[in-house]
Design an enzyme around this catalytic site. Structure first.
Site, mmCIF file in Angstrom:
data_model
loop_
_atom_site.group_PDB
_atom_site.id
_atom_site.type_symbol
_atom_site.label_atom_id
_atom_site.label_comp_id
_atom_site.label_asym_id
_atom_site.label_seq_id
_atom_site.Cartn_x
_atom_site.Cartn_y
_atom_site.Cartn_z
ATOM 1 N N ASP A 167 4.613 0.835 7.323
ATOM 2 C CA ASP A 167 5.842 0.315 6.713
ATOM 3 C C ASP A 167 7.007 0.169 7.708
ATOM 4 O OD1 ASP A 167 4.188 0.708 4.500
ATOM 5 O OD2 ASP A 167 5.148 2.587 3.934
ATOM 6 N N THR B 63 2.932 -2.926 3.286
ATOM 7 C CA THR B 63 4.378 -3.151 3.259
ATOM 8 C C THR B 63 4.990 -3.485 4.611
ATOM 9 O OG1 THR B 63 4.831 -2.059 1.209
ATOM 10 C CG2 THR B 63 6.512 -1.824 2.883
ATOM 11 N N GLN C 217 3.967 -6.218 -2.942
ATOM 12 C CA GLN C 217 2.579 -5.763 -2.923
ATOM 13 C C GLN C 217 1.954 -6.160 -4.265
ATOM 14 O OE1 GLN C 217 1.174 -3.148 -0.149
ATOM 15 N NE2 GLN C 217 2.249 -4.958 0.556
ATOM 16 N N ASN D 260 3.342 -3.483 -6.628
ATOM 17 C CA ASN D 260 4.053 -2.276 -6.186
ATOM 18 C C ASN D 260 5.192 -2.625 -5.240
ATOM 19 O OD1 ASN D 260 1.286 -2.275 -4.755
ATOM 20 N ND2 ASN D 260 2.238 -0.682 -3.549
ATOM 21 N N ASP D 261 5.235 -2.110 -4.031
ATOM 22 C CA ASP D 261 6.452 -2.148 -3.212
ATOM 23 C C ASP D 261 7.076 -3.540 -3.025
ATOM 24 O OD1 ASP D 261 4.985 0.136 -2.738
ATOM 25 O OD2 ASP D 261 4.945 -0.072 -0.563
ATOM 26 N N ASP E 200 5.667 10.425 0.026
ATOM 27 C CA ASP E 200 4.340 10.238 -0.544
ATOM 28 C C ASP E 200 3.976 11.430 -1.446
ATOM 29 O OD1 ASP E 200 1.977 8.962 -0.948
ATOM 30 O OD2 ASP E 200 1.067 9.550 0.938
HETATM 31 N N1 DQQ Z 1 2.448 1.123 -0.560
HETATM 32 C C1 DQQ Z 1 1.882 0.308 0.496
HETATM 33 C C2 DQQ Z 1 2.026 1.112 1.728
HETATM 34 C C3 DQQ Z 1 3.135 2.031 1.410
HETATM 35 C C4 DQQ Z 1 2.883 2.371 -0.016
HETATM 36 C C5 DQQ Z 1 0.483 -0.037 0.119
HETATM 37 C C6 DQQ Z 1 4.091 2.897 -0.726
HETATM 38 O O1 DQQ Z 1 2.298 0.302 2.855
HETATM 39 O O2 DQQ Z 1 3.172 3.152 2.252
HETATM 40 O O3 DQQ Z 1 0.430 -0.767 -1.083
HETATM 41 O O4 DQQ Z 1 4.028 2.719 -2.104
#
Ligand code: DQQ
Length: 531
Positions: free
Chosen positions: A146, A82, A38, A21-22, A233
Site C-alpha cells: 500500500d 491498494t 478494490q 474494499n479499499d 490489520d
Molecule cells: N486491502 C488490500 C491490501 C490492503 C488491504 C487488498 C487493506 O493492499 O493492505 O485488498 O484492507
C-alpha cells in the site's frame, strides 16, 4: 428479500454488485474526480481483486467506468492491491500499487495512463520494468504493501512511504525516487510503534495550523503539521496522530507520544477502514475516502449480491480550537442532495423521555441537532470517580445523571429495533466534565447474525460550546459527526422491522437528572446518481 433490497444505499458510492474494499488512487484530473477501488468482479466476497473505476464532477454523483487494472501479470496475478496516485510537476499522473505475485509476494508496481489527454483515464499501462520494488531484507514477503502518494523533498526528489512490520512493531519504510522506476530505500523508518502490528494503507500528509484550505502533499514549513495514519490489520481501525516531519532525516515525531499513531485517535470509531486522502487542487481541500464494510454475515452478502459502500468523502482539517485533533466533515457538495427541510425548535426532552420527530420517511436523512443541557443539573449533581466509556458500559440503556441523550435512528414505532446515537456527560470529583459521543447497535436489529457492538469515544468540547451532532441516514448506513466532526462514528445496521416506511426517528433523553432542549434541522435526502 424486500428487506435485503432496502439495505442498499441511496447516496453512498457502491458498485452495481459484488465485493468492494479499499479506496485506491483518488485524484482530481482534467475536470474529473477519479475514484478507484478494490473490487471482486466475480462475487460478493473478497478475492480476484481488480481496480474498479468511477468518475464524478462533484464527489456525489458517479459514473461507473470499465475496470482499470486486472491481475494479468506474474507480479500481480494474485491481486491488483491498494495504491495511490501522484501528479508530477508536468501534470502527468503515475500510480504506484501493490501486486500480489504468483508466489504471493507483495511487490510494488508502476502504472500510468495510456492516453494522458483522456480526462476519463480509461486505459492503463503497467510499466514494463515492474515490479519496481520487492520486499527489502528483513521484511517478510507478505508485509510490504500500500504505497502512499509521493511528495517532493527539498532536493526535488519524490518520496513516499509503505507500511510494514518487524515482529510486532508497526513501521513505515521510506523511499526516494527521481523517475518512479529506480528507488532508494532510506535508513531507518518514517515512524514505528511497538505492539501495533502490520500497518496497512499508511497515509501521510500536511495540515495547516493557520489556513482553512487543505495543503498539497508536498507542502511543508513552520505553519504545518503532518498527519500519519495507519490502518491496523490486527484491529481493523484507522488511527492517526499529529506530529512534525523532518524532511532532512525523513522522520516523523508525534506531538504527544501517549496518543501516538495506532494507539490514540481514530478517524472514526465505527466501521471505517483502509482510508486514503487526496489533495483536491480544484477546491483546495484535503478529502478523505474510507471503506465501510458489512457487519452482517458473509452468507447474507452473497444472498444480496453485494458487499460494502464507501463513506461520503470527508473534508479533513486540523481542529484550530483544540490544535490536537482533526475535524472530518462531509464535502460541501453533499448538501446539494438536501430536499425538503423540517425544523424543530427548542424541543424539550425531560429526563427519561422519548419524543417522536415526525419527518415522514426516515431512511434518507441529513439531521443537524444542537443540544442545551439543563444548567442546574450540570451544576448540582455530584461528581463521581467512575470512568465512563461508550463500549464498556450498558450503552444507551444505562442511565447517568447527565446522559445519554440524542437520537434514535432507524427505529420502529415500538422502539424494539432502535439505534441510539448520543452524548453522555460525566462529571468527576473535581467537578470537571467529560463528554462522550457513542452509537449503540445492541438493539439495532432482530437478526441474529449481525454485529451489535457499542462504539464511540470522548469528544472535546470547548468552554461555552453547545453540544451538536450531524447524522446522515442512508438505509443501512449511518454516519454520525460529533462536535463538528471531532469524533465520528459510522454504523452499519440491518433492521428487520424499522425499514422503509416503517422506519422512524425519535429524540431521547435517558438521563436521570438533566433535562435537555434540542433544536433540529432535518432534510429528506435525494438519491445520488451512481450509474
Ligand atoms: N486491502 C488490500 C491490501 C490492503 C488491504 C487488498 C487493506 O493492499 O493492505 O485488498 O484492507
Amino acid at each position: 428479500n424486500k428487506i435485503l433490497a432496502w439495505q442498499r444505499s441511496a447516496y453512498h458510492f457502491q458498485p452495481k454488485k459484488n465485493w468492494m474494499n479499499d479506496p485506491n488512487g483518488p485524484v482530481f484530473y482534467k475536470g474529473w474526480y477519479h475514484f478507484f477501488y478494490q473490487y471482486n468482479p466475480y462475487g460478493a466476497v473478497w478475492g480476484n481483486i481488480v481496480w474498479g473505476h468511477a468518475v464524478s464532477m462533484d464527489l456525489i454523483h458517479w459514473r461507473h467506468l470499465p475496470i482499470a487494472m486486472v491481475p494479468d501479470q506474474w507480479y500481480d496475478i494474485n491481486g491488483v492491491w491498494t495504491g495511490s496516485a501522484t501528479i508530477l510537476a508536468d501534470g502527468q499522473l503515475v500510480m504506484l500499487y501493490t501486486g500480489s505475485t504468483n508466489e504471493s509476494v507483495q511487490v510494488q508496481n508502476l502504472a500510468y495512463p495510456a492516453d494522458p489527454s483522456d480526462p476519463l483515464l480509461t486505459n492503463w499501462i503497467k510499466y514494463s520494468g515492474n515490479p519496481v520494488l520487492v520486499p527489502p531484507p528483513g521484511i517478510h514477503y507478505k508485509d510490504f504493501r500500500d504505497p502512499t502518494t509521493a511528495w517532493l523533498t527539498p532536493e526535488g526528489k519524490w518520496r513516499f512511504t509503505i507500511g510494514s512490520k518487524v515482529n510486532k512493531i508497526g513501521i513505515s519504510l521510506v523511499y526516494d525516487t527521481e523517475d518512479f522506476k529506480s528507488y532508494q530505500l532510506l535508513d531507518g523508518v518514517l515512524h514505528g510503534v511497538p505492539g501495533t502490528g502490520m500497518w496497512e494503507c499508511v497515509d501521510f500528509y500536511p495540515v495547516s495550523k493557520i489556513q482553512e484550505n487543505g495543503l498539497d502533499t508536498s507542502d511543508n514549513g513552520p505553519g504545518v503539521k503532518h498527519v500519519l495514519k495507519t490502518s491496523l490489520d490486527d484491529d481493523r481501525n484507522d488511527y492517526y496522530a499529529l506530529g512534525i516531519y523532518d524532511s532532512s532525516t525523513a522522520k516523523w515525531t508525534p506531538d504527544n507520544p501517549i496518543i501516538d499513531v495506532g494507539i490514540g485517535l481514530r478517524y472514526d470509531y465505527g466501521i471505517f477502514y483502509a482510508s486514503k486522502t487526496f489533495y483536491d487542487q480544484n477546491k483546495k481541500r484535503r478529502v478523505l475516502w474510507g471503506w465501510i464494510k458489512e457487519t452482517d454475515s458473509e452468507d447474507t452478502d452473497v444472498r444480496k449480491g453485494w458487499s460494502s459502500v464507501q463513506a461520503i468523502p470527508r473534508t479533513i482539517r486540523l481542529d484550530k480550537e483544540t490544535g490536537s485533533n482533526l475535524v472530518l466533515w462531509p464535502v460541501e457538495e453533499f448538501d446539494k442532495l438536501r430536499l425538503k427541510k423540517k425544523v424543530f425548535d427548542n424541543v424539550e426532552a425531560k429526563a427519561g423521555s422519548v419524543v417522536p420527530l415526525d419527518v415522514g420517511s426516515a431512511t434518507q436523512l441529513d439531521i443537524v441537532v444542537e443540544f442545551e443541557v439543563d444548567q442546574k443539573a450540570l451544576e448540582s449533581i455530584n461528581g463521581t470517580n467512575t470512568t465512563y466509556s461508550c463500549n464498556a458500559n450498558g450503552g444507551a440503556a444505562e442511565r447517568g445523571a447527565l446522559g445519554p441523550f440524542g437520537l434514535l435512528v432507524l427505529t420502529d414505532n415500538d422502539q424494539v429495533e432502535q439505534t441510539p446515537v448520543y452524548f453522555y456527560i460525566s462529571k468527576d470529583i473535581q467537578g470537571n466534565f467529560s463528554t462522550f459521543f457513542c452509537a449503540d447497535h445492541s438493539r439495532s436489529s432482530k437478526a441474529p447474525d449481525v454485529d451489535k457492538a457499542i462504539y464511540g469515544s470522548t469528544v472535546p468540547v470547548i468552554k461555552g460550546e453547545k453540544l451538536s451532532m450531524r447524522v446522515l441516514v442512508d438505509h443501512s448506513v449511518v454516519e454520525s459527526f460529533g462536535q463538528g466532526g471531532r469524533t465520528c462514528i459510522t454504523s452499519r445496521i440491518y433492521p428487520t422491522t424499522a425499514v422503509g416506511d416503517d422506519a422512524r426517528l425519535f429524540l431521547f433523553n435517558n438521563a436521570t437528572d438533566a433535562g435537555i432542549t434540542a433544536s433540529l434541522q432535518i432534510w429528506q435526502m435525494s438519491s445520488a446518481y451512481v450509474q
